[in-house]
Write an enzyme that holds these catalytic residues in place. Structure first.
Site, PDB file in Angstrom:
ATOM      1  N   ASP A 108       0.852  -1.182   0.000  1.00  0.00           N
ATOM      2  CA  ASP A 108       0.000   0.000   0.000  1.00  0.00           C
ATOM      3  C   ASP A 108       0.901   1.250   0.000  1.00  0.00           C
ATOM      4  O   ASP A 108       1.746   1.386  -0.880  1.00  0.00           O
ATOM      5  CB  ASP A 108      -0.960  -0.064   1.203  1.00  0.00           C
ATOM      6  CG  ASP A 108      -2.013   1.014   1.215  1.00  0.00           C
ATOM      7  OD1 ASP A 108      -2.986   0.896   0.450  1.00  0.00           O
ATOM      8  OD2 ASP A 108      -1.867   1.982   1.983  1.00  0.00           O
ATOM      9  N   TYR A 209      -1.781  11.273   2.545  1.00  0.00           N
ATOM     10  CA  TYR A 209      -2.663  11.537   1.406  1.00  0.00           C
ATOM     11  C   TYR A 209      -2.710  13.029   1.091  1.00  0.00           C
ATOM     12  O   TYR A 209      -2.721  13.424  -0.085  1.00  0.00           O
ATOM     13  CB  TYR A 209      -4.073  11.040   1.710  1.00  0.00           C
ATOM     14  CG  TYR A 209      -4.214   9.538   1.775  1.00  0.00           C
ATOM     15  CD1 TYR A 209      -4.469   8.793   0.628  1.00  0.00           C
ATOM     16  CD2 TYR A 209      -4.111   8.864   2.988  1.00  0.00           C
ATOM     17  CE1 TYR A 209      -4.605   7.426   0.683  1.00  0.00           C
ATOM     18  CE2 TYR A 209      -4.241   7.484   3.060  1.00  0.00           C
ATOM     19  CZ  TYR A 209      -4.487   6.772   1.899  1.00  0.00           C
ATOM     20  OH  TYR A 209      -4.613   5.404   1.954  1.00  0.00           O
ATOM     21  N   HIS A 263      -7.173  -6.682  -0.909  1.00  0.00           N
ATOM     22  CA  HIS A 263      -6.081  -5.710  -0.825  1.00  0.00           C
ATOM     23  C   HIS A 263      -5.071  -6.067   0.254  1.00  0.00           C
ATOM     24  O   HIS A 263      -3.890  -5.715   0.153  1.00  0.00           O
ATOM     25  CB  HIS A 263      -6.682  -4.329  -0.532  1.00  0.00           C
ATOM     26  CG  HIS A 263      -5.676  -3.245  -0.356  1.00  0.00           C
ATOM     27  ND1 HIS A 263      -4.939  -2.733  -1.393  1.00  0.00           N
ATOM     28  CD2 HIS A 263      -5.280  -2.557   0.768  1.00  0.00           C
ATOM     29  CE1 HIS A 263      -4.146  -1.772  -0.943  1.00  0.00           C
ATOM     30  NE2 HIS A 263      -4.330  -1.654   0.363  1.00  0.00           N
TER      31      HIS A 263
END
Length: 284
Positions: A108, A209, A263
């Protein structure tokens, strides 16, 4: 440093500049060094299920709780979480640990840091195993041109929005728990969320982010030997970017697709992922 031949021992504090990182270690002190970089909303504990397989093969594992996750490495302000700082942490950890070159494994966000570290510091990265997230240029292309990936990435806008922390922490972290989709054992989920529930931790993690820029998609190709592991059950990363990834690796490249896995590859398919890490480490 704590030495163990199977799972991780207690975390050790590693100083890098003004920051102190919690780093879990495992494997023989003289083993081949492997740096494991976790993603969001995870911690270094995500690597625990695969650690025994890797250490049994003689690898020395270093798994830090990265910037914002370690209590002693939680600076304020979004700019403190720009990619150049995240990569500098990796190089700083290697310097402090006395490691000239290491194999990198990242999942990730940890994969994104791994891609940048491999592109910017190929002299320090022996091999890269990137898990879930393809090369940032491939991902950027998919976000710009693939409707499926655009839909899968819609959550990023929400994460960049001020006030998202309160929503994610509400109702005993109900929304964060939902991201794991029942694919991660509950004790690991609880460990991840316990760390992210600490004061300032979630804001710091979301700053990864919020510090993203369009320059991510302009990253140069990676020259080091690379394995990219993608799962067809990933809710966040689609096939378009996964297949395009090979265009941005000029060194030896291996693409591995895991069928029926979500994921959360390190927790859900630790043995298969460990096998791929061992393959990459042994055949650079």
């Amino acid at each position: 440093m704590e030495s163990t031949t199977s799972g991780f021992g207690p975390a050790t504090s590693v100083r890098v500049g003004e920051l102190t990182f919690d780093v879990a270690t495992a494997g023989p002190q003289t083993g081949t060094p492997v740096l494991l970089l976790h993603g969001f909303p995870e911690t270094s504990a995500c690597w625990r299920p695969m650690a025994p397989t890797l250490t049994a093969a003689g690898l020395r594992l270093y798994a830090p709780d990265q910037r914002g996750y370690s209590p002693g490495a939680r600076p304020e302000g979004v700019d403190a979480y720009r990619i150049e700082h995240l990569v500098a942490d990796v190089i700083g950890l290697l310097d402090t640990l006395g490691i000239a070159r290491a194999h990198l494994v990242g999942h990730d966000w940890g994969a994104i840091v791994g891609w940048f570290a491999a592109a910017w510091h190929p002299d320090r990265v022996q091999t890269l195993t990137a898990v879930s997230v393809p090369h940032p240029a491939a991902f950027g292309w998919a976000v710009a041109h693939d409707a499926d990936q655009q839909q899968r990435s819609a959550y990023i806008k929400a994460f960049r929005r001020p006030g998202t922390e309160d929503k994610l922490l509400a109702d005993d972290c109900r929304r964060l728990r939902a991201t794991f989709g029942g694919d991660v054992d509950l004790p690991l989920v609880e460990e991840h969320l316990h760390r992210l529930s600490e004061p300032g931790a979630l804001s710091a993690a979301l700053s990864w982010y919020r510090a993203m820029t369009a320059e991510f998609a302009a990253l140069d190709p990676v020259t080091v030997p690379t394995t990219y592991v993608w799962s067809d059950g990933d809710a966040y990363l689609g096939r378009a970017g996964a297949l395009r990834c090979r265009r941005f690796v000029s060194g030896p490249y291996r693409f591995v697709e895991l069928a029926g896995i979500s994921h959360w590859i390190p927790e859900q398919a630790p043995h298969r992922l460990a096998d791929e890490v061992l393959h990459r480490v042994s055949t650079p």
